[in-house]
Design a protein around this motif. Structure first.
Motif, short mmCIF file in Angstrom:
data_model
loop_
_atom_site.label_atom_id
_atom_site.label_comp_id
_atom_site.label_asym_id
_atom_site.label_seq_id
_atom_site.Cartn_x
_atom_site.Cartn_y
_atom_site.Cartn_z
N THR A 1 -12.42 9.20 0.11
CA THR A 1 -12.25 8.96 -1.33
C THR A 1 -12.01 7.49 -1.65
N GLY A 2 -11.54 6.76 -0.68
CA GLY A 2 -11.14 5.38 -0.99
C GLY A 2 -9.76 5.31 -1.61
N LEU A 3 -9.13 6.49 -1.79
CA LEU A 3 -7.80 6.52 -2.40
C LEU A 3 -6.68 6.31 -1.38
N GLY A 4 -7.01 6.44 -0.10
CA GLY A 4 -5.99 6.39 0.94
C GLY A 4 -5.17 5.12 0.91
N LEU A 5 -5.83 3.97 0.80
CA LEU A 5 -5.10 2.70 0.81
C LEU A 5 -4.27 2.52 -0.45
N LEU A 6 -4.77 3.04 -1.58
CA LEU A 6 -3.98 2.98 -2.81
C LEU A 6 -2.70 3.79 -2.68
N ILE A 7 -2.82 4.96 -2.05
CA ILE A 7 -1.64 5.80 -1.82
C ILE A 7 -0.67 5.08 -0.89
N CYS A 8 -1.20 4.46 0.16
CA CYS A 8 -0.35 3.71 1.09
C CYS A 8 0.42 2.61 0.35
N LYS A 9 -0.28 1.88 -0.50
CA LYS A 9 0.35 0.77 -1.24
C LYS A 9 1.48 1.29 -2.12
N GLU A 10 1.23 2.38 -2.86
CA GLU A 10 2.25 2.94 -3.75
C GLU A 10 3.47 3.43 -2.97
N PHE A 11 3.22 4.10 -1.84
CA PHE A 11 4.33 4.66 -1.07
C PHE A 11 5.14 3.56 -0.38
N VAL A 12 4.46 2.52 0.11
CA VAL A 12 5.17 1.40 0.73
C VAL A 12 6.04 0.68 -0.31
N GLU A 13 5.47 0.43 -1.48
CA GLU A 13 6.22 -0.26 -2.54
C GLU A 13 7.37 0.61 -3.05
N LYS A 14 7.22 1.92 -2.96
CA LYS A 14 8.32 2.83 -3.32
C LYS A 14 9.53 2.58 -2.43
N HIS A 15 9.28 2.14 -1.21
CA HIS A 15 10.36 1.82 -0.26
C HIS A 15 10.77 0.36 -0.34
N GLN A 16 10.34 -0.36 -1.38
CA GLN A 16 10.63 -1.79 -1.55
C GLN A 16 10.02 -2.63 -0.42
N ARG B 1 6.14 -4.02 1.56
CA ARG B 1 4.83 -4.56 1.17
C ARG B 1 3.81 -4.22 2.25
N ILE B 2 2.53 -4.20 1.88
CA ILE B 2 1.46 -3.87 2.80
C ILE B 2 0.37 -4.92 2.67
N TRP B 3 -0.23 -5.27 3.80
CA TRP B 3 -1.32 -6.26 3.80
C TRP B 3 -2.21 -6.01 5.01
N VAL B 4 -3.33 -6.73 5.05
CA VAL B 4 -4.29 -6.54 6.13
C VAL B 4 -4.79 -7.89 6.63
N GLU B 5 -4.97 -7.98 7.93
CA GLU B 5 -5.59 -9.14 8.56
C GLU B 5 -6.81 -8.63 9.32
N SER B 6 -7.98 -9.24 9.05
CA SER B 6 -9.20 -8.69 9.64
C SER B 6 -10.23 -9.79 9.88
N VAL B 7 -11.02 -9.59 10.94
CA VAL B 7 -12.15 -10.47 11.25
C VAL B 7 -13.38 -9.58 11.37
N LEU B 8 -14.39 -9.89 10.58
CA LEU B 8 -15.60 -9.06 10.57
C LEU B 8 -16.22 -9.01 11.98
N GLY B 9 -16.43 -7.78 12.45
CA GLY B 9 -17.03 -7.58 13.76
C GLY B 9 -16.04 -7.52 14.90
N LYS B 10 -14.73 -7.82 14.62
CA LYS B 10 -13.74 -7.82 15.69
C LYS B 10 -12.60 -6.82 15.47
#
Length: 378
Positions: A340-355, A357-366
């Motif tokens: 659905t693409g909703l999973g990360l939105l749910i993660c963000k809301e639930f993490v912020e509920k606990h005061q 933060r959530i973020w991602v570090e990524s390298v294309l192909g790695k």
């Protein structure tokens, strides 16, 4: 003879008396000389006394002259004081006139100030009304913006549902039709392949419905929030048990590297949902034979949890869109998995509920590394 003798005696006696008288005269003369000398001395003394009196008189005259000069100076000083006093009186009169003018000016200022106070009160009342109206307008605009955003989110949500619900059910229908029509013609291996496809499609549909229900409940504020002290390793093991079949289907190894003693203060269901979505995404975008690591470390009374993979990674342009519903992108996984693409939105809301933060570090192909923070045990 006798008479001559008597006469002679008389003459002798007379001579003696004359001698005595002369002696007395001489004595008297000497006394007079002495008296005269004494008088002369007395006269000299008087002259000296008179001279001293004259000197004293001169001194008194000089002193009187000095006193007169001093008196004149005092008179002049008194005259100057009188002039100064007169000047001060004039200055005081001028000051009194100035004070009177200032009093009148102050009275006028006070009157003007009262007028300004009244005017300011009127303006303040008007401004208060305007501010009240402005606050009402701002509140209305905020509510309108929120309603517009909710409407946009609803439209986006419906669009996601329409797109993503269709795919797993199309697979279910297509595979089940093939199996129904050809069950007597297919060998056991083909049937097993179709059944596995049906099972995967059913799991995808189930996960999709789970995400939809969680998202809907979180938007309505009906998702319970009961944080408690939890063992992170125990929660991870429970989540991985449910995801192991999907990971095994792609020969993906999942390592839980969190230390046994590491605890967090979190809601059990929310933490499970966060981990399930992040690990599911990692499985989705990791190639066959890949590796996923779950690690955690305590930093400044928070626990930073990491879910990393060696999958396809995320482009720089897509990184900024991951946690926005308006930018939800249902990219297919390495095995054509959908979501659905909703999973990360749910993660963000639930993490912020606990005061946290959530973020991602990524390298294309790695690969990608999703991180989030939760508080340590209370």
């Amino acid at each position: 003879m006798r008479e001559s003798v008597i006469a002679k005696v008389k003459r002798t006696k007379l001579a003696d008396e004359l001698v005595i008288a002369n002696i007395e005269k001489e004595d008297r003369a000497a006394e007079l000389v002495i008296a005269n000398a004494e008088k002369a001395n007395r006269a000299d003394e008087l002259v000296i006394a008179d001279a001293e009196k004259a000197d004293r008189a001169d001194e008194l005259v000089i002193a009187n002259l000095e006193k007169a000069d001093r008196a004149a100076e005092l008179v002049i000083a008194n005259l100057e004081k009188a002039n100064r006093a007169a000047e001060l009186v004039i200055a005081n009169l001028e000051k009194a006139d100035r004070v009177a003018e200032l009093v009148i000016a102050d009275a006028e200022k006070a009157k003007r100030a009262n007028e300004l106070i009244i005017a300011n009160k009127e303006l303040a009342f008007q401004n208060s009304e305007k501010e009240k109206r402005a606050d009402e307008l701002i509140t209305s605009n905020i509510e309108l913006t929120q309603l517009l955003q909710l409407n946009t989110d609803k439209d986006r949500f419906i669009s996601i549902l329409g797109h993503d619900l269709k795919s797993p059910f199309n697979n279910l229908l297509g595979l089940s039709e093939l199996l129904t029509e050809n069950i007597h013609n297919y060998d056991i291996d083909t049937i097993e392949k179709l059944v596995n496809g049906i099972n995967i499609s059913a799991q995808n549909a189930h996960n999709l419905l789970d995400d939809i229900l969680v998202w809907a409940n979180s938007q309505q504020g009906s998702f319970p929030f009961n944080p408690q002290n939890l063992s992170l390793i125990d929660v991870c093991i429970g989540v991985l048990k449910t995801l192991k079949p999907i990971a095994d289907a792609k020969n993906i190894v999942i390592n839980c590297l969190a230390e046994d003693h590491l605890n967090v203060f979190a809601d059990t269901d929310m933490l499970k949902t966060i981990l399930r979505n992040l690990v599911s995404n990692a499985i989705k975008f990791t190639n066959n034979g890949g590796v996923i690591n779950i690690s955690a470390e305590e930093i400044a009374r928070n626990v930073t949890i990491s879910v990393s993979d060696n999958g396809v990674g995320i482009s720089t342009d897509d990184l900024s869109k991951l946690f926005e519903i308006s930018e939800v992108n249902t990219t297919k996984g390495t095995a054509k998995e959908t979501g659905t693409g909703l999973g990360l939105l749910i993660c963000k809301e639930f993490v912020e509920k606990h005061q946290g933060r959530i973020w991602v570090e990524s390298v294309l192909g790695k690969g990608s590394d999703f991180k989030f923070t939760l508080p340590c045990c209370a």
